[in-house]
Design a protein around this motif. Sequence first.
Motif, PDB file in Angstrom:
ATOM      1  N   PHE A  45     -26.989 -54.107  -5.832  1.00 59.77           N
ATOM      2  CA  PHE A  45     -27.416 -55.487  -5.649  1.00 59.77           C
ATOM      3  C   PHE A  45     -26.615 -56.152  -4.538  1.00 59.77           C
ATOM      4  O   PHE A  45     -25.423 -55.917  -4.394  1.00 59.77           O
ATOM      5  N   ILE A  46     -27.302 -57.016  -3.774  1.00 56.13           N
ATOM      6  CA  ILE A  46     -26.651 -57.849  -2.768  1.00 56.13           C
ATOM      7  C   ILE A  46     -26.393 -59.203  -3.417  1.00 56.13           C
ATOM      8  O   ILE A  46     -27.301 -59.809  -3.992  1.00 56.13           O
ATOM      9  N   LEU A  47     -25.134 -59.669  -3.325  1.00 51.83           N
ATOM     10  CA  LEU A  47     -24.742 -60.922  -3.969  1.00 51.83           C
ATOM     11  C   LEU A  47     -24.361 -61.972  -2.936  1.00 51.83           C
ATOM     12  O   LEU A  47     -23.813 -61.656  -1.883  1.00 51.83           O
ATOM     13  N   HIS A  48     -24.656 -63.223  -3.256  1.00 50.80           N
ATOM     14  CA  HIS A  48     -24.220 -64.371  -2.472  1.00 50.80           C
ATOM     15  C   HIS A  48     -23.555 -65.356  -3.421  1.00 50.80           C
ATOM     16  O   HIS A  48     -23.867 -65.384  -4.620  1.00 50.80           O
ATOM     17  N   ASN A  49     -22.643 -66.170  -2.892  1.00 51.85           N
ATOM     18  CA  ASN A  49     -22.051 -67.204  -3.743  1.00 51.85           C
ATOM     19  C   ASN A  49     -23.069 -68.328  -3.922  1.00 51.85           C
ATOM     20  O   ASN A  49     -24.167 -68.289  -3.358  1.00 51.85           O
ATOM     21  N   GLU A  51     -23.205 -71.194  -2.714  1.00 51.68           N
ATOM     22  CA  GLU A  51     -23.508 -71.914  -1.479  1.00 51.68           C
ATOM     23  C   GLU A  51     -24.421 -71.109  -0.568  1.00 51.68           C
ATOM     24  O   GLU A  51     -24.790 -71.570   0.506  1.00 51.68           O
ATOM     25  N   GLY A  52     -24.760 -69.893  -0.959  1.00 53.80           N
ATOM     26  CA  GLY A  52     -25.662 -69.060  -0.168  1.00 53.80           C
ATOM     27  C   GLY A  52     -24.977 -68.166   0.841  1.00 53.80           C
ATOM     28  O   GLY A  52     -25.633 -67.534   1.651  1.00 53.80           O
ATOM     29  N   GLU A  53     -23.655 -68.094   0.792  1.00 55.15           N
ATOM     30  CA  GLU A  53     -22.917 -67.268   1.745  1.00 55.15           C
ATOM     31  C   GLU A  53     -22.764 -65.846   1.216  1.00 55.15           C
ATOM     32  O   GLU A  53     -22.521 -65.639   0.031  1.00 55.15           O
ATOM     33  N   HIS A  54     -22.896 -64.878   2.119  1.00 60.71           N
ATOM     34  CA  HIS A  54     -22.704 -63.471   1.759  1.00 60.71           C
ATOM     35  C   HIS A  54     -21.228 -63.256   1.438  1.00 60.71           C
ATOM     36  O   HIS A  54     -20.356 -63.666   2.187  1.00 60.71           O
ATOM     37  N   VAL A  55     -20.929 -62.598   0.308  1.00 62.17           N
ATOM     38  CA  VAL A  55     -19.557 -62.514  -0.166  1.00 62.17           C
ATOM     39  C   VAL A  55     -18.936 -61.140   0.060  1.00 62.17           C
ATOM     40  O   VAL A  55     -17.809 -61.041   0.510  1.00 62.17           O
ATOM     41  N   PHE A  56     -19.652 -60.085  -0.234  1.00 62.18           N
ATOM     42  CA  PHE A  56     -19.102 -58.734  -0.184  1.00 62.18           C
ATOM     43  C   PHE A  56     -19.672 -57.974   1.009  1.00 62.18           C
ATOM     44  O   PHE A  56     -20.763 -58.267   1.485  1.00 62.18           O
ATOM     45  N   ASP A  57     -18.928 -56.973   1.487  1.00 63.29           N
ATOM     46  CA  ASP A  57     -19.348 -56.209   2.671  1.00 63.29           C
ATOM     47  C   ASP A  57     -20.623 -55.416   2.446  1.00 63.29           C
ATOM     48  O   ASP A  57     -21.382 -55.194   3.379  1.00 63.29           O
ATOM     49  N   GLY A  58     -20.856 -54.959   1.249  1.00 66.55           N
ATOM     50  CA  GLY A  58     -22.028 -54.141   0.973  1.00 66.55           C
ATOM     51  C   GLY A  58     -22.589 -54.457  -0.398  1.00 66.55           C
ATOM     52  O   GLY A  58     -22.181 -55.423  -1.051  1.00 66.55           O
ATOM     53  N   PRO A  59     -23.511 -53.635  -0.857  1.00 64.16           N
ATOM     54  CA  PRO A  59     -24.097 -53.851  -2.181  1.00 64.16           C
ATOM     55  C   PRO A  59     -23.081 -53.572  -3.289  1.00 64.16           C
ATOM     56  O   PRO A  59     -22.115 -52.836  -3.102  1.00 64.16           O
ATOM     57  N   VAL A  60     -23.320 -54.178  -4.451  1.00 63.15           N
ATOM     58  CA  VAL A  60     -22.447 -54.031  -5.616  1.00 63.15           C
ATOM     59  C   VAL A  60     -23.207 -53.268  -6.687  1.00 63.15           C
ATOM     60  O   VAL A  60     -24.375 -53.561  -6.962  1.00 63.15           O
ATOM     61  N   ASN A  61     -22.553 -52.292  -7.289  1.00 63.95           N
ATOM     62  CA  ASN A  61     -23.170 -51.507  -8.351  1.00 63.95           C
ATOM     63  C   ASN A  61     -23.366 -52.372  -9.590  1.00 63.95           C
ATOM     64  O   ASN A  61     -22.477 -53.146  -9.972  1.00 63.95           O
ATOM     65  N   GLY A  62     -24.511 -52.217 -10.237  1.00 61.45           N
ATOM     66  CA  GLY A  62     -24.848 -53.008 -11.413  1.00 61.45           C
ATOM     67  C   GLY A  62     -23.923 -52.796 -12.591  1.00 61.45           C
ATOM     68  O   GLY A  62     -23.835 -53.651 -13.471  1.00 61.45           O
ATOM     69  N   ARG A  63     -23.204 -51.679 -12.641  1.00 54.70           N
ATOM     70  CA  ARG A  63     -22.297 -51.453 -13.768  1.00 54.70           C
ATOM     71  C   ARG A  63     -21.090 -52.387 -13.724  1.00 54.70           C
ATOM     72  O   ARG A  63     -20.371 -52.526 -14.705  1.00 54.70           O
ATOM     73  N   PHE A  64     -20.848 -53.030 -12.575  1.00 55.80           N
ATOM     74  CA  PHE A  64     -19.746 -53.979 -12.446  1.00 55.80           C
ATOM     75  C   PHE A  64     -20.211 -55.421 -12.610  1.00 55.80           C
ATOM     76  O   PHE A  64     -19.438 -56.344 -12.341  1.00 55.80           O
TER      77      PHE A  64
END
Length: 70
Positions: A45-49, A51-64
Amino acid sequence: MNNFQVGDWVLKSAALKEKKGNHGKFDALWMGPFVITQVQMNNMFILHNLEGEHVFDGPVNGRFLKLYFI
């Protein structure tokens, strides 16, 4: 496997702090909330805070991730 969808609010595990001794008694083990803006293959998954800003460098695994309820 969780069924997260675009628009869901989630918390992300602070995985580095989970091991015993790497965190204090009152340290938070979850970060967020974040909004899922894109669902990719293999439970990623791609996550944003909020405010709509991209937070992490890449996708985050759903298990986290876990759902954030207001």
